[in-house]
Design an enzyme around this catalytic site. Structure first.
Site, PDB file in Angstrom:
ATOM      1  N   SER A   1     -11.747  -1.219   2.255  1.00 19.75           N
ATOM      2  CA  SER A   1     -11.045  -1.767   3.418  1.00 19.75           C
ATOM      3  C   SER A   1     -10.406  -0.624   4.206  1.00 19.75           C
ATOM      4  O   SER A   1      -9.622   0.150   3.658  1.00 19.75           O
ATOM      5  CB  SER A   1      -9.977  -2.756   2.952  1.00 19.75           C
TER       6      SER A   1
ATOM      7  N   ARG B   1       0.810  -1.215   0.000  1.00 26.19           N
ATOM      8  CA  ARG B   1       0.000   0.000   0.000  1.00 26.19           C
ATOM      9  C   ARG B   1       0.850   1.274   0.000  1.00 26.19           C
ATOM     10  O   ARG B   1       0.504   2.277   0.612  1.00 26.19           O
ATOM     11  CB  ARG B   1      -0.963   0.005   1.200  1.00 26.19           C
TER      12      ARG B   1
ATOM     13  N   GLU C   1      -5.686   2.185   6.126  1.00 22.34           N
ATOM     14  CA  GLU C   1      -5.333   2.068   4.715  1.00 22.34           C
ATOM     15  C   GLU C   1      -5.999   3.194   3.944  1.00 22.34           C
ATOM     16  O   GLU C   1      -5.455   3.721   2.981  1.00 22.34           O
ATOM     17  CB  GLU C   1      -5.790   0.716   4.180  1.00 22.34           C
TER      18      GLU C   1
END
EC number: 1.3.1.98
Length: 316
Positions: free
Chosen positions: A236, A186, A306
């Site tokens: 998410s 990420r 995230e």
């Protein structure tokens, strides 16, 4: 942004608009544009200037102008993994959705940063190219996917990207190879250096179209059966903590269904937070902090978002 920065923007607002109208067409400029129109959470305040350029040259000109005049600039894809606070975003919000072309040659796909990665994965399937099946359910743009090295079901952008064409804060073009992009979990050099992605190229492998379709069908079924797609959400919420799964920790903390304002931890998948009743960005942020607190107390594990949380806090 500090109060002085806000004052400078307010003082020169008319001048900024005049300058922008010189360097780009008027029809791509919107003033005080509500950003909730562009986010999957359906939350967010206004942008001082919302620009949707249609060419690479326009992007370069806008970025050069912004940095040359100390005007904050924020890049926005399709708003699928972002929370924008109710106070909005000062300066320029640069939407890249109009750069949405997809070109295919042999085993390569070149895509504008505004194209949906889902559409790129489908284009690969249509040309019997394998390697992008993992992206068939990721609700993000190509630019956002490169920005955060998006991934799902064992695949990630790092596995198949060849290069990305970017603009730096001087408005200059730079090409980054797979290695240059420093793609990690990420993360990427695009984040680290505040670059804007213009296009990306993917090198894939020839495959059987029916096999590719069957894999995409399987991944789509797994996604729709497990994720709360019936509600607005930011996807998410948390990164995967080492040795754990965020959703499992949240579920084992008995937090599913916990609600703050109009936002709750999904009953369908604990790793998601859904907007069930006119929730706000503040509701999202407060719920994120609460979940982090409870999981830390119960399991001594820190959850890191995230999802990107940006913008100004609302004024009292």
């Amino acid at each position: 942004m500090n109060s002085r920065g806000k004052d400078v923007l307010n003082l020169h607002k008319d001048n900024i608009l005049k300058e922008l109208e010189v360097i780009v067409p008027k029809d791509i400029i919107k003033i005080d544009e509500p950003l909730k129109r562009y986010t999957y959470t359906e939350t967010g305040g206004k942008a001082d200037y919302y620009l949707s350029p249609t060419t690479n040259e326009q992007v370069q000109a806008i970025v050069h102008f912004a940095y040359s005049n100390d005007i904050p600039v924020t890049y926005l894809g399709n708003g699928s993994n972002i929370i924008i606070r109710e106070g909005g975003i000062r300066g320029i919000v640069l939407s890249l959705l109009s750069l949405n072309y997809i070109e295919i040659s042999d085993d390569a796909i070149i895509s504008g940063s505004g194209a949906a990665i889902i559409d790129v994965s489908r284009a690969a399937r249509d040309h019997s190219l394998t390697g992008l099946e993992f992206a068939c359910g990721i609700p993000g743009s190509i630019g956002g996917a490169v920005f955060m090295n998006a991934g799902a079901y064992g695949g990630e952008v790092k596995d198949c990207i060849d290069y990305a064409l970017c603009v730096n804060n001087k408005g200059e073009l730079q090409t980054f190879t797979n290695k240059d992009l420093e793609l990690d979990y990420r993360n990427s050099i695009v984040q680290k250096e505040h670059l804007v992605v213009l296009e990306a190229a993917f090198t894939l492998e020839p495959g059987d179209k029916q096999d590719i379709q069957e894999k995409m069908d399987d991944l789509t079924e797994r996604r729709t059966s497990k994720q709360p797609l019936e509600y607005p959400s930011c996807g998410s919420v948390f990164q995967r903590p080492p040795g754990h799964f965020a959703g499992k920790l949240i579920q084992d903390s008995d937090l599913q269904g916990h609600r703050i304002g109009g936002v709750e931890v999904s009953l369908k998948h604990a790793g998601f937070m859904v907007n069930v009743d006119k929730g706000t960005a503040t509701d999202y942020e407060n719920l994120i902090h609460y979940v982090q607190k409870v999981v830390k107390e119960k399991f001594d594990v820190e959850l890191h978002p995230e999802v990107r949380i940006i913008g100004e806090y609302p004024q009292d």
